[in-house]
Design a protein around this motif. Structure first.
Motif, PDB file in Angstrom:
ATOM      1  N   ALA A 154      68.156 -39.164 -77.160  1.00 45.36           N
ATOM      2  CA  ALA A 154      68.427 -39.583 -75.778  1.00 45.36           C
ATOM      3  C   ALA A 154      69.415 -38.637 -75.112  1.00 45.36           C
ATOM      4  O   ALA A 154      69.252 -38.281 -73.936  1.00 45.36           O
ATOM      5  N   TYR A 155      70.424 -38.215 -75.844  1.00 50.84           N
ATOM      6  CA  TYR A 155      71.431 -37.277 -75.328  1.00 50.84           C
ATOM      7  C   TYR A 155      70.763 -35.967 -74.913  1.00 50.84           C
ATOM      8  O   TYR A 155      70.969 -35.487 -73.798  1.00 50.84           O
ATOM      9  N   THR A 156      69.949 -35.420 -75.798  1.00 52.15           N
ATOM     10  CA  THR A 156      69.239 -34.179 -75.489  1.00 52.15           C
ATOM     11  C   THR A 156      68.368 -34.368 -74.252  1.00 52.15           C
ATOM     12  O   THR A 156      68.393 -33.541 -73.332  1.00 52.15           O
ATOM     13  N   ASP A 157      67.597 -35.445 -74.221  1.00 53.35           N
ATOM     14  CA  ASP A 157      66.699 -35.704 -73.094  1.00 53.35           C
ATOM     15  C   ASP A 157      67.455 -35.834 -71.780  1.00 53.35           C
ATOM     16  O   ASP A 157      67.017 -35.322 -70.745  1.00 53.35           O
ATOM     17  N   GLN A 158      68.593 -36.518 -71.800  1.00 49.97           N
ATOM     18  CA  GLN A 158      69.365 -36.704 -70.567  1.00 49.97           C
ATOM     19  C   GLN A 158      69.966 -35.394 -70.071  1.00 49.97           C
ATOM     20  O   GLN A 158      69.991 -35.133 -68.866  1.00 49.97           O
ATOM     21  N   ILE A 159      70.446 -34.573 -70.987  1.00 47.82           N
ATOM     22  CA  ILE A 159      70.981 -33.262 -70.597  1.00 47.82           C
ATOM     23  C   ILE A 159      69.881 -32.439 -69.944  1.00 47.82           C
ATOM     24  O   ILE A 159      70.062 -31.874 -68.855  1.00 47.82           O
ATOM     25  N   VAL A 160      68.748 -32.360 -70.615  1.00 48.87           N
ATOM     26  CA  VAL A 160      67.636 -31.551 -70.108  1.00 48.87           C
ATOM     27  C   VAL A 160      67.179 -32.061 -68.748  1.00 48.87           C
ATOM     28  O   VAL A 160      66.993 -31.277 -67.812  1.00 48.87           O
ATOM     29  N   SER A 161      67.015 -33.353 -68.614  1.00 48.64           N
ATOM     30  CA  SER A 161      66.554 -33.936 -67.356  1.00 48.64           C
ATOM     31  C   SER A 161      67.533 -33.659 -66.214  1.00 48.64           C
ATOM     32  O   SER A 161      67.131 -33.222 -65.127  1.00 48.64           O
ATOM     33  N   ALA A 162      68.803 -33.911 -66.458  1.00 50.87           N
ATOM     34  CA  ALA A 162      69.805 -33.741 -65.404  1.00 50.87           C
ATOM     35  C   ALA A 162      69.938 -32.283 -64.964  1.00 50.87           C
ATOM     36  O   ALA A 162      70.019 -31.987 -63.765  1.00 50.87           O
ATOM     37  N   PHE A 163      69.959 -31.368 -65.921  1.00 50.28           N
ATOM     38  CA  PHE A 163      70.185 -29.974 -65.562  1.00 50.28           C
ATOM     39  C   PHE A 163      68.904 -29.250 -65.165  1.00 50.28           C
ATOM     40  O   PHE A 163      68.955 -28.290 -64.392  1.00 50.28           O
ATOM     41  N   ALA A 164      67.754 -29.700 -65.625  1.00 49.65           N
ATOM     42  CA  ALA A 164      66.485 -29.132 -65.144  1.00 49.65           C
ATOM     43  C   ALA A 164      66.344 -29.423 -63.654  1.00 49.65           C
ATOM     44  O   ALA A 164      65.852 -28.580 -62.893  1.00 49.65           O
ATOM     45  N   ALA A 165      66.810 -30.598 -63.232  1.00 46.53           N
ATOM     46  CA  ALA A 165      66.770 -30.954 -61.816  1.00 46.53           C
ATOM     47  C   ALA A 165      67.666 -30.037 -60.980  1.00 46.53           C
ATOM     48  O   ALA A 165      67.484 -29.918 -59.769  1.00 46.53           O
ATOM     49  N   LYS A 166      68.607 -29.367 -61.633  1.00 41.40           N
ATOM     50  CA  LYS A 166      69.503 -28.429 -60.948  1.00 41.40           C
ATOM     51  C   LYS A 166      69.055 -26.985 -61.141  1.00 41.40           C
ATOM     52  O   LYS A 166      69.796 -26.057 -60.851  1.00 41.40           O
ATOM     53  N   GLY A 167      67.857 -26.805 -61.698  1.00 40.50           N
ATOM     54  CA  GLY A 167      67.297 -25.473 -61.842  1.00 40.50           C
ATOM     55  C   GLY A 167      67.541 -24.783 -63.166  1.00 40.50           C
ATOM     56  O   GLY A 167      67.177 -23.619 -63.340  1.00 40.50           O
ATOM     57  N   VAL A 168      68.139 -25.456 -64.117  1.00 41.70           N
ATOM     58  CA  VAL A 168      68.377 -24.852 -65.427  1.00 41.70           C
ATOM     59  C   VAL A 168      67.086 -24.952 -66.236  1.00 41.70           C
ATOM     60  O   VAL A 168      66.474 -26.017 -66.323  1.00 41.70           O
ATOM     61  N   VAL A 169      66.690 -23.841 -66.823  1.00 39.57           N
ATOM     62  CA  VAL A 169      65.437 -23.772 -67.576  1.00 39.57           C
ATOM     63  C   VAL A 169      65.733 -23.844 -69.072  1.00 39.57           C
ATOM     64  O   VAL A 169      66.503 -23.038 -69.599  1.00 39.57           O
ATOM     65  N   PHE A 170      65.110 -24.804 -69.738  1.00 38.84           N
ATOM     66  CA  PHE A 170      65.317 -25.016 -71.171  1.00 38.84           C
ATOM     67  C   PHE A 170      64.042 -24.843 -71.986  1.00 38.84           C
ATOM     68  O   PHE A 170      64.064 -25.036 -73.200  1.00 38.84           O
ATOM     69  N   ASP A 171      62.920 -24.536 -71.340  1.00 37.89           N
ATOM     70  CA  ASP A 171      61.626 -24.528 -72.026  1.00 37.89           C
ATOM     71  C   ASP A 171      61.640 -23.698 -73.298  1.00 37.89           C
ATOM     72  O   ASP A 171      61.105 -24.125 -74.330  1.00 37.89           O
TER      73      ASP A 171
END
Length: 156
Positions: free
Chosen positions: A131-148
């Motif tokens: 859940a922690y990983t998912d929340q980080i990715v979701s929040a920062f992907a919305a700000k343009g951070v790419v984690f793919d």
């Protein structure tokens, strides 16, 4: 003095045997626990560190440690408060009243909690870590951070 070692090669096996032998010679009593499998937390910690690095590179949040503090406070603490009544009660009594900057500072290296800061992510169970990983990715992907690329390495 509790030691923990993951044995994943002949040299690590030799190291574990040497440490066990040394401890036995010194103390005469040693408790040993063994379990097969890979230590999931090592992979998870490596992923989180890579996420923090990416956040630091692609946002104005600050350096890697600033990103780590932010994520622990904004995502980790709410996960623990929701999932653990004792954690929630302790947090509410001891830390809820503190200023935001004080809470953020406690998440990183500090004299009170040592080099890892206030314990949050190390208390997670598997589901909380995901859940922690998912929340980080979701929040920062919305700000343009790419984690793919980072998340693709984990799946592989």
């Amino acid at each position: 003095m509790a030691d923990r070692i993951s044995v994943n090669s002949a040299s690590r096996l030799s190291e574990a045997i040497a440490r066990l032998t040394s401890m036995y010679r010194e103390k005469k009593f040693v408790v040993v626990s063994l379990r097969p499998g890979k230590d999931r937390t090592l992979d998870q910690n490596a992923l989180w560190f890579a996420l923090y690095q990416r956040i630091a590179q692609m946002t104005q949040i600050g350096d890697v440690e600033d990103a780590r503090r932010y994520c622990k406070l904004h995502f980790g603490v709410p996960i623990m408060r929701a999932g653990d009544a004792d954690f929630r009660d302790g947090w509410n009594r001891m830390f809820l009243h503190l200023e935001y900057e004080q809470k953020l500072e406690l998440m990183g290296p500090c004299p009170l909690f040592g080099p890892d800061g206030f314990p949050v992510t190390r208390l997670f169970n598997r589901a909380q870590g995901i859940a922690y990983t998912d929340q980080i990715v979701s929040a920062f992907a919305a700000k343009g951070v790419v984690f793919d690329d980072l998340l693709g390495e984990v799946a592989a």
